[in-house]
Enzyme design. Sequence first.
Site, PDB file in Angstrom:
ATOM      1  N   LYS A  16       0.920  -1.179  -0.097  1.00 56.44           N
ATOM      2  CA  LYS A  16      -0.017   0.014   0.056  1.00 56.44           C
ATOM      3  C   LYS A  16       0.733   1.264  -0.040  1.00 56.44           C
ATOM      4  O   LYS A  16       0.678   2.158  -0.375  1.00 56.44           O
ATOM      5  CB  LYS A  16      -1.215  -0.115   1.086  1.00 56.44           C
ATOM      6  CG  LYS A  16      -1.998  -0.911   1.053  1.00 56.44           C
ATOM      7  CD  LYS A  16      -3.190  -1.051   1.903  1.00 56.44           C
ATOM      8  CE  LYS A  16      -4.159  -2.190   1.892  1.00 56.44           C
ATOM      9  NZ  LYS A  16      -4.575  -2.747   0.707  1.00 56.44           N
ATOM     10  N   THR A  40      -9.223   0.096   1.355  1.00 57.19           N
ATOM     11  CA  THR A  40      -8.106   0.798   1.925  1.00 57.19           C
ATOM     12  C   THR A  40      -7.120   1.266   1.004  1.00 57.19           C
ATOM     13  O   THR A  40      -6.569   2.287   1.288  1.00 57.19           O
ATOM     14  CB  THR A  40      -7.346  -0.322   2.851  1.00 57.19           C
ATOM     15  OG1 THR A  40      -8.360  -1.054   4.020  1.00 57.19           O
ATOM     16  CG2 THR A  40      -6.200   0.202   3.716  1.00 57.19           C
ATOM     17  N   THR A  41      -7.034   0.594  -0.121  1.00 56.73           N
ATOM     18  CA  THR A  41      -5.993   1.146  -1.138  1.00 56.73           C
ATOM     19  C   THR A  41      -6.441   2.385  -1.574  1.00 56.73           C
ATOM     20  O   THR A  41      -5.768   3.398  -1.675  1.00 56.73           O
ATOM     21  CB  THR A  41      -6.056   0.142  -2.183  1.00 56.73           C
ATOM     22  OG1 THR A  41      -5.277  -1.173  -1.672  1.00 56.73           O
ATOM     23  CG2 THR A  41      -5.071   0.700  -3.413  1.00 56.73           C
ATOM     24  N   ASP A  65     -12.355  -7.052  -4.235  1.00 59.09           N
ATOM     25  CA  ASP A  65     -11.600  -7.666  -5.462  1.00 59.09           C
ATOM     26  C   ASP A  65     -12.776  -8.269  -6.246  1.00 59.09           C
ATOM     27  O   ASP A  65     -12.970  -8.123  -7.545  1.00 59.09           O
ATOM     28  CB  ASP A  65     -10.672  -8.815  -5.033  1.00 59.09           C
ATOM     29  CG  ASP A  65      -9.677  -8.440  -4.064  1.00 59.09           C
ATOM     30  OD1 ASP A  65      -8.988  -7.351  -4.369  1.00 59.09           O
ATOM     31  OD2 ASP A  65      -9.137  -9.235  -3.117  1.00 59.09           O
ATOM     32  N   HIS A  92      -7.479 -14.520   1.379  1.00 59.36           N
ATOM     33  CA  HIS A  92      -8.656 -14.297   0.178  1.00 59.36           C
ATOM     34  C   HIS A  92      -8.075 -14.471  -1.225  1.00 59.36           C
ATOM     35  O   HIS A  92      -8.205 -14.081  -2.202  1.00 59.36           O
ATOM     36  CB  HIS A  92      -9.393 -12.912   0.239  1.00 59.36           C
ATOM     37  CG  HIS A  92      -8.572 -11.909  -0.122  1.00 59.36           C
ATOM     38  ND1 HIS A  92      -7.588 -11.371   1.009  1.00 59.36           N
ATOM     39  CD2 HIS A  92      -8.534 -10.795  -0.929  1.00 59.36           C
ATOM     40  CE1 HIS A  92      -6.869 -10.209   0.214  1.00 59.36           C
ATOM     41  NE2 HIS A  92      -7.340 -10.014  -0.814  1.00 59.36           N
TER      42      HIS A  92
END
Length: 126
Positions: A16, A40-41, A65, A92
């Site tokens: 990140k 969050t990104t 995603d 994930h």
Amino acid sequence: MAGSKCLALIAHDQKKDDMAAFARANQELLSRWKIVATGTTGGRVLDAAPDLDVTRLKSGPLGGDQQIGALISTGEVDALIFFVDPLTPMPHDVDVKALMRLAIVYDIPMALNHATAIKLLPTLEA
């Protein structure tokens, strides 16, 4: 998202900072795009480059995603930059593989690291 080109940005936790630095350093090129990002990104990108047009979706592990994958499958995402951390196990991981598979199936440009993203971004038409 119709009418403008859309770029998806995703970064694993350990990448990140790299994505934030990439966004800051490439604000001019990125400003030509509508950007979708996992939660969050997207927050980190906005902190680094607050003038960018960023839509934050859910966090990756919570379905972000898959949301981006759905946008790829409907033709709403035109390119993907995904800074992958190959050294940290991801709970994930199946979602990540599905997302990459969709980018390949729908034949959109995809960069999985900084070196490729730096080369790819200027070649994309927004």
